[in-house]
Motif scaffolding. Structure first.
Motif, PDB file in Angstrom:
ATOM      1  N   TRP A  28       0.765  -1.125   0.003  1.00  0.00           N
ATOM      2  CA  TRP A  28      -0.029  -0.002  -0.115  1.00  0.00           C
ATOM      3  C   TRP A  28       0.897   1.232  -0.004  1.00  0.00           C
ATOM      4  O   TRP A  28       0.902   2.064  -0.943  1.00  0.00           O
ATOM      5  CB  TRP A  28      -0.881   0.013   1.194  1.00  0.00           C
ATOM      6  CG  TRP A  28      -1.739   1.155   1.422  1.00  0.00           C
ATOM      7  CD1 TRP A  28      -2.653   1.631   0.193  1.00  0.00           C
ATOM      8  CD2 TRP A  28      -2.221   1.712   2.697  1.00  0.00           C
ATOM      9  NE1 TRP A  28      -3.289   2.863   0.548  1.00  0.00           N
ATOM     10  CE2 TRP A  28      -3.297   2.674   2.095  1.00  0.00           C
ATOM     11  CE3 TRP A  28      -1.934   1.590   3.895  1.00  0.00           C
ATOM     12  CZ2 TRP A  28      -3.648   4.087   2.956  1.00  0.00           C
ATOM     13  CZ3 TRP A  28      -2.219   2.694   4.785  1.00  0.00           C
ATOM     14  CH2 TRP A  28      -3.254   3.719   4.431  1.00  0.00           C
ATOM     15  N   LEU A  29       1.817   1.395   0.786  1.00  0.00           N
ATOM     16  CA  LEU A  29       2.553   2.616   1.271  1.00  0.00           C
ATOM     17  C   LEU A  29       3.843   2.705   0.582  1.00  0.00           C
ATOM     18  O   LEU A  29       4.533   3.804   0.304  1.00  0.00           O
ATOM     19  CB  LEU A  29       2.638   2.839   2.810  1.00  0.00           C
ATOM     20  CG  LEU A  29       1.525   2.975   3.423  1.00  0.00           C
ATOM     21  CD1 LEU A  29       1.672   3.285   5.090  1.00  0.00           C
ATOM     22  CD2 LEU A  29       0.521   4.003   2.892  1.00  0.00           C
ATOM     23  N   ILE A  30       4.515   1.649   0.170  1.00  0.00           N
ATOM     24  CA  ILE A  30       6.088   1.596  -0.465  1.00  0.00           C
ATOM     25  C   ILE A  30       5.725   1.278  -2.037  1.00  0.00           C
ATOM     26  O   ILE A  30       6.114   2.319  -2.803  1.00  0.00           O
ATOM     27  CB  ILE A  30       6.859   0.740   0.329  1.00  0.00           C
ATOM     28  CG1 ILE A  30       7.007   1.117   1.710  1.00  0.00           C
ATOM     29  CG2 ILE A  30       8.086   0.763  -0.524  1.00  0.00           C
ATOM     30  CD1 ILE A  30       7.685   2.223   2.053  1.00  0.00           C
ATOM     31  N   LYS A  31       5.360   0.171  -2.198  1.00  0.00           N
ATOM     32  CA  LYS A  31       5.134  -0.004  -3.737  1.00  0.00           C
ATOM     33  C   LYS A  31       3.943   0.890  -4.281  1.00  0.00           C
ATOM     34  O   LYS A  31       3.987   1.017  -5.519  1.00  0.00           O
ATOM     35  CB  LYS A  31       4.848  -1.457  -4.096  1.00  0.00           C
ATOM     36  CG  LYS A  31       6.234  -2.519  -3.337  1.00  0.00           C
ATOM     37  CD  LYS A  31       5.795  -3.707  -3.717  1.00  0.00           C
ATOM     38  CE  LYS A  31       6.744  -4.618  -2.858  1.00  0.00           C
ATOM     39  NZ  LYS A  31       6.237  -5.874  -2.364  1.00  0.00           N
ATOM     40  N   GLN A  32       3.008   1.088  -3.485  1.00  0.00           N
ATOM     41  CA  GLN A  32       1.895   1.876  -3.805  1.00  0.00           C
ATOM     42  C   GLN A  32       1.121   1.120  -5.040  1.00  0.00           C
ATOM     43  O   GLN A  32       0.721   1.555  -6.012  1.00  0.00           O
ATOM     44  CB  GLN A  32       2.015   3.254  -4.324  1.00  0.00           C
ATOM     45  CG  GLN A  32       3.068   3.806  -3.383  1.00  0.00           C
ATOM     46  CD  GLN A  32       2.742   5.347  -3.027  1.00  0.00           C
ATOM     47  OE1 GLN A  32       2.179   5.968  -3.865  1.00  0.00           O
ATOM     48  NE2 GLN A  32       3.146   6.091  -1.796  1.00  0.00           N
ATOM     49  N   VAL A  82      -3.082   6.001  -2.334  1.00  0.00           N
ATOM     50  CA  VAL A  82      -2.576   6.329  -1.161  1.00  0.00           C
ATOM     51  C   VAL A  82      -3.303   7.647  -0.881  1.00  0.00           C
ATOM     52  O   VAL A  82      -3.147   8.398  -1.749  1.00  0.00           O
ATOM     53  CB  VAL A  82      -1.253   6.170  -1.123  1.00  0.00           C
ATOM     54  CG1 VAL A  82      -0.384   6.672   0.038  1.00  0.00           C
ATOM     55  CG2 VAL A  82      -0.483   4.893  -1.465  1.00  0.00           C
ATOM     56  N   PRO A  83      -3.619   8.273   0.269  1.00  0.00           N
ATOM     57  CA  PRO A  83      -4.527   9.280   0.472  1.00  0.00           C
ATOM     58  C   PRO A  83      -3.625  10.331   0.554  1.00  0.00           C
ATOM     59  O   PRO A  83      -4.240  11.523   0.356  1.00  0.00           O
ATOM     60  CB  PRO A  83      -5.648   9.012   1.621  1.00  0.00           C
ATOM     61  CG  PRO A  83      -4.673   7.953   2.438  1.00  0.00           C
ATOM     62  CD  PRO A  83      -4.034   7.095   1.334  1.00  0.00           C
ATOM     63  N   SER A  84      -2.530  10.125   0.874  1.00  0.00           N
ATOM     64  CA  SER A  84      -1.506  11.430   1.096  1.00  0.00           C
ATOM     65  C   SER A  84      -0.187  11.273   0.694  1.00  0.00           C
ATOM     66  O   SER A  84       0.238  10.133   0.510  1.00  0.00           O
ATOM     67  CB  SER A  84      -1.683  11.932   2.423  1.00  0.00           C
ATOM     68  OG  SER A  84      -1.023  10.888   3.347  1.00  0.00           O
TER      69      SER A  84
END
Ligand code: DGT
Length: 226
Positions: free
Chosen positions: A185-189, A194-196
């Protein structure tokens, strides 16, 4: 009238900033929030875990850990409600720091239950419809995600040491699955939007070292992203 439209307004036109601290179970989110609560005048909202452990006498967190296939939907429905309450609560300072978010409840924990076959598709779909309605019709926006990036092994060690009753049952595989989802979710996206922007802070170190890292990153964390 839109019931949530003025959440971000302290005075006419002044936008407020919301920072969410994200990371695996026992990654050190509470320490991070406590540190900023003590050393700044920002508003800090901790996760509503006590509510999840006692909803009119029912321990939903405990039930979920005992039998996630049966109680996953029950806990996630309630977590979604309590997170919505946190996000939409009137802000009392221009800067709010929150522990996790409605976004990670859905994209990490609901996703994990579903992917691991412990949540039927019909429950997943209903929660998704609710989530989509909420994100479309209310303001659950986030300005910065601070991701405390740990190894699952570190979290496992910390979990064993803190001995929260419901969590004694947590296996290494569960922490690995949550870790993988956070990374997607946050690194590879590659998982969900991602909301921000995301600020990644490696968080395998002991508390003293972590406090040094929070100091190093203080301006990047607290500079409003208006
Ligand atoms: P920290 O300060 O990083 O050590 O964080 P904790 O462990 O105090 O808080 P956290 O957010 O990891 O969660 C507390 C408990 O609630 C933990 O057993 C994981 C569980 N939990 C949190 N959010 C969710 C969720 O959306 N779904 C499920 N199934 N469990 C959740």
């Amino acid at each position: 009238m839109a019931p949530f439209s003025d959440k971000h307004l302290i005075n006419e036109g002044e936008k407020k900033t919301v920072i969410c601290v994200e990371g695996n179970i026992a990654s050190g989110k509470t320490t991070c929030l406590d540190y900023f609560a003590k050393t700044t005048s920002i508003e800090v909202l901790t996760e509503p875990v006590p509510k999840w452990r006692n909803v009119r006498g029912h321990n939903l967190l405990g039930l979920m850990y005992q039998d996630s296939s049966r109680w996953g939907i029950t806990l996630q429905t309630y977590i979604q409600l309590t997170m919505l309450d946190q996000h939409t609560r009137p802000m009392i300072s221009p800067l709010r720091m929150m522990e996790r978010s409605i976004h990670s409840a859905k994209h990490i924990f609901v996703e994990n239950l579903y992917r691991s076959g412990r949540m039927p598709e019909v429950d997943y779909v209903v929660l998704t419809e609710w989530f989509e309605w909420i994100t479309k019709n209310t303001d659950v926006s986030v300005d910065l995600i601070v991701y405390l990036q740990t190894s699952p092994e570190t979290c496992y060690e910390r979990l064993k040491n803190r001995c929260r009753e419901e969590e004694k049952i947590i296996a290494m595989e569960y922490l690995e699955a949550i870790h993988q989802l956070y990374e997607e979710w946050l690194i590879k996206q590659t998982l969900f939007k991602v909301p921000s922007p995301v600020l990644v802070i490696p968080a395998d170190n002991d508390m003293q070292k972590m406090i040094e890292k929070y100091e190093e990153n203080r301006d990047r964390i607290l500079t409003p992203y208006n």
